[in-house]
Design a protein around this motif. Structure first.
Motif, PDB file in Angstrom:
ATOM      1  N   GLN A  33       0.840  -1.191   0.015  1.00  0.00           N
ATOM      2  CA  GLN A  33       0.123  -0.026  -0.052  1.00  0.00           C
ATOM      3  C   GLN A  33       0.785   1.335   0.105  1.00  0.00           C
ATOM      4  OE1 GLN A  33      -3.687   0.328  -0.012  1.00  0.00           O
ATOM      5  NE2 GLN A  33      -3.043   2.406  -0.621  1.00  0.00           N
ATOM      6  N   ASP A  34       1.974   1.175   0.938  1.00  0.00           N
ATOM      7  CA  ASP A  34       2.643   2.458   0.902  1.00  0.00           C
ATOM      8  C   ASP A  34       3.473   2.940  -0.565  1.00  0.00           C
ATOM      9  OD1 ASP A  34       2.415   2.770   3.444  1.00  0.00           O
ATOM     10  OD2 ASP A  34       3.917   1.513   4.341  1.00  0.00           O
ATOM     11  N   ARG A  84       2.300   1.702  -3.313  1.00  0.00           N
ATOM     12  CA  ARG A  84       1.095   2.474  -4.416  1.00  0.00           C
ATOM     13  C   ARG A  84       1.012   3.780  -4.123  1.00  0.00           C
ATOM     14  NH1 ARG A  84      -1.416  -2.575  -2.627  1.00  0.00           N
ATOM     15  NH2 ARG A  84      -3.393  -1.347  -1.449  1.00  0.00           N
ATOM     16  N   ASP A  85       0.756   4.266  -2.555  1.00  0.00           N
ATOM     17  CA  ASP A  85       0.358   5.585  -2.311  1.00  0.00           C
ATOM     18  C   ASP A  85       1.454   6.726  -2.860  1.00  0.00           C
ATOM     19  OD1 ASP A  85      -2.123   4.744  -1.182  1.00  0.00           O
ATOM     20  OD2 ASP A  85      -1.219   4.952   0.699  1.00  0.00           O
ATOM     21  N   VAL A  86       2.659   6.134  -2.368  1.00  0.00           N
ATOM     22  CA  VAL A  86       3.822   7.249  -2.692  1.00  0.00           C
ATOM     23  C   VAL A  86       4.198   7.191  -4.148  1.00  0.00           C
ATOM     24  CG1 VAL A  86       6.253   7.699  -2.173  1.00  0.00           C
ATOM     25  CG2 VAL A  86       4.555   6.966  -0.445  1.00  0.00           C
ATOM     26  N   GLY A 133       2.339   6.293  -6.659  1.00  0.00           N
ATOM     27  CA  GLY A 133       1.427   7.047  -7.557  1.00  0.00           C
ATOM     28  C   GLY A 133       1.363   8.385  -7.473  1.00  0.00           C
ATOM     29  N   MET A 134       1.595   8.827  -6.127  1.00  0.00           N
ATOM     30  CA  MET A 134       1.674  10.326  -6.004  1.00  0.00           C
ATOM     31  C   MET A 134       2.689  11.365  -6.925  1.00  0.00           C
ATOM     32  SD  MET A 134       1.991  12.706  -2.590  1.00  0.00           S
ATOM     33  CE  MET A 134       3.481  12.119  -2.258  1.00  0.00           C
ATOM     34  N   GLU A 165       2.081  10.935 -10.626  1.00  0.00           N
ATOM     35  CA  GLU A 165       1.232  11.902 -11.021  1.00  0.00           C
ATOM     36  C   GLU A 165       1.785  13.436 -11.002  1.00  0.00           C
ATOM     37  OE1 GLU A 165      -3.553  12.755 -10.486  1.00  0.00           O
ATOM     38  OE2 GLU A 165      -2.499  11.515  -9.151  1.00  0.00           O
ATOM     39  N   GLU A 171      -4.653   4.634 -11.483  1.00  0.00           N
ATOM     40  CA  GLU A 171      -5.596   3.796 -10.767  1.00  0.00           C
ATOM     41  C   GLU A 171      -4.442   2.811 -10.184  1.00  0.00           C
ATOM     42  OE1 GLU A 171      -9.020   2.105 -12.026  1.00  0.00           O
ATOM     43  OE2 GLU A 171      -9.442   3.891 -13.217  1.00  0.00           O
ATOM     44  N   CYS A 172      -4.812   2.144  -9.011  1.00  0.00           N
ATOM     45  CA  CYS A 172      -4.192   1.109  -8.446  1.00  0.00           C
ATOM     46  C   CYS A 172      -4.835  -0.227  -8.449  1.00  0.00           C
ATOM     47  CB  CYS A 172      -3.783   1.451  -6.875  1.00  0.00           C
ATOM     48  SG  CYS A 172      -2.672   3.080  -7.071  1.00  0.00           S
ATOM     49  N   SER A 227      -3.752  -4.085  -6.184  1.00  0.00           N
ATOM     50  CA  SER A 227      -3.025  -4.847  -5.013  1.00  0.00           C
ATOM     51  C   SER A 227      -2.576  -6.240  -5.536  1.00  0.00           C
ATOM     52  CB  SER A 227      -3.595  -4.654  -3.640  1.00  0.00           C
ATOM     53  OG  SER A 227      -4.844  -5.588  -3.769  1.00  0.00           O
TER      54      SER A 227
END
Length: 124
Positions: free
Chosen positions: A13-14, A16-18, A20-21, A24, A37-38, A40
């Protein structure tokens, strides 16, 4: 302006979050309009590409359930034109990704290379 759809597949998850940000922000600063989009898992990624077209699928190598190689091969069997870029924290996986029919491989540790690779496949 064209919106480029990217699917980021990683079981962490970390990441994907970091990731992805950062993707972008970086691509937007270069003038690209992106929607990220993500997923897992490999299974979730396969479900998503059946429902929507993605310009690029960025896929981790080792995940719980179906690994990135198997998901890539299934995506390519369904749609040879689907761009899949394998990624891993370990550069030793490059050859296996090419055998899985990935379009390219990127090492997560070299983020500047990620940007350069994605720009090759995106439309402004």
């Amino acid at each position: 302006m064209t919106t480029n759809h990217i699917l980021l597949v990683d079981d962490n998850q970390d990441i994907r979050d970091v990731f992805g940000m950062l993707l972008e922000d970086m691509l937007s600063s270069l003038g690209y309009t992106v929607s990220i989009e993500c997923a897992s898992s490999g299974e979730e990624a396969l479900e998503k590409v059946q429902r929507q077209r993605y310009d690029i699928v960025l896929m981790d190598t080792q995940m719980g359930g179906m690994n990135g190689y198997a998901a890539c091969m299934q995506m390519k069997e369904r749609n040879e034109d689907q761009v899949v870029i394998g990624m891993s924290a370990d550069e030793l996986y490059r050859e296996q990704w090419m055998h899985a029919r990935a379009d390219a491989f990127i090492w997560k540790g070299k983020f500047s290379a990620v940007n350069k690779m994605l720009v090759e496949y995106l439309k402004k």
